[in-house]
Scaffold this motif. Structure first.
Motif, PDB file in Angstrom:
ATOM      1  N   CYS A  64      29.928  37.840 149.791  1.00 24.38           N
ATOM      2  CA  CYS A  64      30.373  37.999 148.399  1.00 24.38           C
ATOM      3  C   CYS A  64      29.253  38.548 147.526  1.00 24.38           C
ATOM      4  O   CYS A  64      29.473  39.417 146.675  1.00 24.38           O
ATOM      5  CB  CYS A  64      30.856  36.663 147.842  1.00 24.38           C
ATOM      6  N   THR A  95      33.486  31.241 141.937  1.00 22.45           N
ATOM      7  CA  THR A  95      33.671  31.480 143.372  1.00 22.45           C
ATOM      8  C   THR A  95      32.588  30.872 144.254  1.00 22.45           C
ATOM      9  O   THR A  95      32.826  30.648 145.446  1.00 22.45           O
ATOM     10  CB  THR A  95      33.748  32.991 143.658  1.00 22.45           C
ATOM     11  N   GLY A 174      36.471  38.915 141.303  1.00 26.45           N
ATOM     12  CA  GLY A 174      36.565  37.461 141.325  1.00 26.45           C
ATOM     13  C   GLY A 174      37.620  36.949 142.288  1.00 26.45           C
ATOM     14  O   GLY A 174      37.363  36.071 143.119  1.00 26.45           O
ATOM     15  N   GLN A 177      37.186  37.486 146.187  1.00 23.72           N
ATOM     16  CA  GLN A 177      36.293  36.534 146.840  1.00 23.72           C
ATOM     17  C   GLN A 177      37.032  35.263 147.239  1.00 23.72           C
ATOM     18  O   GLN A 177      36.694  34.637 148.248  1.00 23.72           O
ATOM     19  CB  GLN A 177      35.119  36.218 145.917  1.00 23.72           C
ATOM     20  N   LEU A 178      38.051  34.890 146.464  1.00 26.61           N
ATOM     21  CA  LEU A 178      38.856  33.729 146.836  1.00 26.61           C
ATOM     22  C   LEU A 178      39.731  34.043 148.045  1.00 26.61           C
ATOM     23  O   LEU A 178      39.932  33.194 148.917  1.00 26.61           O
ATOM     24  CB  LEU A 178      39.704  33.291 145.643  1.00 26.61           C
ATOM     25  N   SER A 209      40.242  27.405 141.509  1.00 26.90           N
ATOM     26  CA  SER A 209      39.334  28.519 141.200  1.00 26.90           C
ATOM     27  C   SER A 209      40.111  29.750 140.754  1.00 26.90           C
ATOM     28  O   SER A 209      39.675  30.474 139.845  1.00 26.90           O
ATOM     29  CB  SER A 209      38.475  28.851 142.428  1.00 26.90           C
TER      30      SER A 209
END
Length: 264
Positions: A64, A95, A174, A177-178, A209
């Motif tokens: 990431c 994250t 953002g 990355q999840l 998140s």
């Protein structure tokens, strides 16, 4: 007493905690408190679990961060609008905390005891982790820049397409990355199995998140984070980049498994 030299000579000397002598326990590297040899098997299993979970967290965090660095670097190099410090700090806050911690408490992988022992020179970057960090970080950066380009040239809305494009890049970086946190649950195994979402802490961390990340689109927060309110097609593009991250990594994992089978 005669066991002491053997315990010292062994790679890992194991003494008996109940019936063993004080000399043997003192010479041993490990002492079985219950004198049960099955405990050794369980200890190895737990050790492999801890090692694997640390690898997953490292893979997730470093790939990431590589993606973030590449995104900002290339945006600057190309003369595009660059993500603002408050946006990058928000991404890292959302994250790099809950999902990474949740990866550290993953349950034991199926078949973990069927794997060959690690070599003495192995480390957390071995077993394909190092190469995965590199290509997954590059892939993440490429998808974020693609989202920015689409927002600027294909899906412009309103009077300020640059602001929309930057918002899409911000949310893509953002949320992707999840999505990638799910990829990181296995270094080479496919995520399409029942056990993937067995960890309720991980599931909760990802949902929470994602909600925190998407909260920047609330009207009273758009000014704080210098973002615009996206339209449906722009949101679908952002989410599509996240899905694409999973699909591409799954394809690479498939060929990695095929290569490992041929080598074995």
């Amino acid at each position: 007493v005669n066991d002491a030299p053997s315990l010292k000579q062994a790679d890992i000397g194991v003494g008996m905690g109940i019936t063993g002598t004080e000399v043997s326990k003192g010479a041993a590297d490990m002492v079985l408190a219950d004198d049960n040899f099955a405990t050794i098997v369980e200890a190895v299993k737990q050790g492999r679990k801890v090692f694997a979970n640390i690898q997953k967290a490292i893979l997730y965090l470093m790939s990431c961060n590589v993606g973030e660095v590449l995104t900002v670097f290339l945006m600057t190099l190309l003369g595009w609008d660059v993500l603002k410090p408050v946006q990058l700090l928000w991404i890292n806050l959302v994250t790099d905390t809950l999902p990474a911690i949740a990866l550290g408490v993953e349950p034991i992988e199926k078949g973990i005891m069927n794997k060959k022992p690690r070599g003495k020179n192995s480390n957390f970057f071995s077993g394909g982790v190092a190469s995965s960090i590199v290509y997954q970080g590059i892939l993440e950066g490429a998808l974020v820049l693609t989202a920015y380009g689409l927002g600027l040239h294909v899906l412009p809305r309103g009077t300020n397409p640059h602001e929309d494009a930057l918002t899409m890049a911000f949310l893509t970086l953002g949320l992707i990355q999840l999505f990638h946190a799910v990829n990181s649950k296995y270094v080479k195994q496919s995520i399409f199995q029942k056990r993937t979402f067995a960890n309720k802490w991980f599931n909760g961390a990802i949902v929470l998140s994602a909600l925190i990340m998407a909260a920047v689109e609330l009207p009273f927060l758009t000014r704080v984070f210098s973002v615009s309110e996206l339209h449906l097609d722009q949101w679908l593009t952002v989410l599509g980049m996240g899905v694409l991250m999973i699909v591409i990594v799954e394809i690479v994992k498939f060929f990695e498994r095929k290569a490992d089978q041929r080598n074995n």
